[in-house]
Design a protein around this motif. Structure first.
Motif, mmCIF file in Angstrom:
data_model
loop_
_atom_site.group_PDB
_atom_site.id
_atom_site.type_symbol
_atom_site.label_atom_id
_atom_site.label_comp_id
_atom_site.label_asym_id
_atom_site.label_seq_id
_atom_site.Cartn_x
_atom_site.Cartn_y
_atom_site.Cartn_z
ATOM 1 N N LEU A 176 0.827 -1.209 0.000
ATOM 2 C CA LEU A 176 0.000 0.000 0.000
ATOM 3 C C LEU A 176 0.859 1.256 0.000
ATOM 4 C CD1 LEU A 176 -2.937 -0.829 2.453
ATOM 5 C CD2 LEU A 176 -3.003 -0.688 -0.041
ATOM 6 N N LEU A 177 1.983 1.229 0.732
ATOM 7 C CA LEU A 177 2.894 2.366 0.712
ATOM 8 C C LEU A 177 3.415 2.630 -0.695
ATOM 9 C CD1 LEU A 177 4.975 1.749 3.964
ATOM 10 C CD2 LEU A 177 3.485 3.694 3.525
ATOM 11 N N LEU A 178 3.829 1.573 -1.370
ATOM 12 C CA LEU A 178 4.408 1.724 -2.702
ATOM 13 C C LEU A 178 3.381 2.230 -3.714
ATOM 14 C CD1 LEU A 178 6.641 -1.489 -2.842
ATOM 15 C CD2 LEU A 178 7.376 0.870 -2.496
ATOM 16 N N VAL A 179 2.169 1.691 -3.681
ATOM 17 C CA VAL A 179 1.176 2.136 -4.662
ATOM 18 C C VAL A 179 0.725 3.563 -4.370
ATOM 19 C CG1 VAL A 179 0.404 -0.204 -5.196
ATOM 20 C CG2 VAL A 179 -0.764 1.081 -3.402
ATOM 21 N N ASN A 180 0.720 3.955 -3.094
ATOM 22 C CA ASN A 180 0.402 5.344 -2.767
ATOM 23 C C ASN A 180 1.485 6.297 -3.254
ATOM 24 O OD1 ASN A 180 -2.125 6.053 -1.027
ATOM 25 N ND2 ASN A 180 -1.456 4.059 -0.258
#
Length: 222
Positions: A176-180
């Motif tokens: 989720l961090l990376l896609v955000n």
């Protein structure tokens, strides 16, 4: 990738140079300095002293600000700080003091933020829905399947290898961090962001039931 999307080599130079500088300074100067500083701090059985604790939070915010300023996401500055921080009574009590806030308030807020940016209505088109299912299937096969086969080739049984594959397949918070990061920097579209969030939820939610199914009776002790 951010530099490529914005067609600016200066962004890449600043991020790479700033990241290397930050890591070297933290490893060469920060780690021994923190070790000396926190060795002098006496903690009670339950709580860290206030002044060193506040100092730690200020350092944390400064590290996050620096990595964000040079073009690296702020979470990585905080991560490096935590990685080089010496393990002692003070840091142990500081972690216990911070953990309720992060787990009970900040982490749920981040998930709400990710959910608000997820537009599932974009995926009702047959082509996008098919692409979403394909992404989920490929995610299971590539990570879970690769870990399963690697564990099997190392000598584990099929059940044990399957357990490793199931646990490794869960992506969770880091994904989720990376896609955000990708969405905030315009690297991925809202539709792709929604696909990847849905893939993250599916692979993570499937981990526990699949693990329980594969491990049924396997870890029982007489």
């Amino acid at each position: 990738m951010v530099a490529t999307s914005k067609n600016s080599i200066a962004i890449a130079v600043l991020a790479i140079g700033g990241g290397i500088f930050y890591f070297v300074v933290m490893a060469a100067i920060g780690k021994p300095l923190f070790k000396k500083l926190f060795a002098k701090v006496h903690t009670s059985k339950q709580n860290p002293q206030i002044k060193p604790f506040v100092l730690l939070l200020l350092i944390l915010m400064g590290c996050a600000w620096f990595t964000d300023a040079v073009g690296i996401y702020s979470i990585f500055g905080a991560f490096i700080l935590g990685a080089i921080m010496p393990r002692c009574d003070f840091t142990h009590h500081a972690r216990r003091a911070i953990e309720p806030l992060t787990v009970s308030i900040l982490l749920p807020i981040f998930f709400v933020y990710s959910g608000l940016n997820t537009q599932l209505n974009l995926l009702v088109q047959p082509s996008l829905l098919g692409a979403t299912l394909a992404i989920i299937l490929v995610a299971f096969l590539c990570k879970g399947g690769a870990c399963l086969m690697g564990s099997r080739l190392s000598g584990m049984s099929w059940r044990e290898a399957g357990l490793i594959g199931v646990l490794m397949n869960a992506r969770g918070l880091m994904e989720l961090l990376l896609v955000n990061i990708g969405r905030d920097n315009g690297l991925i579209s809202p539709a792709l962001f929604s696909m990847l969030v849905l893939m993250t939820i599916c692979t993570t939610a499937a981990a526990s039931p699949l693990f329980n199914l594969l491990s049924h009776g396997h870890f029982n002790t007489p």
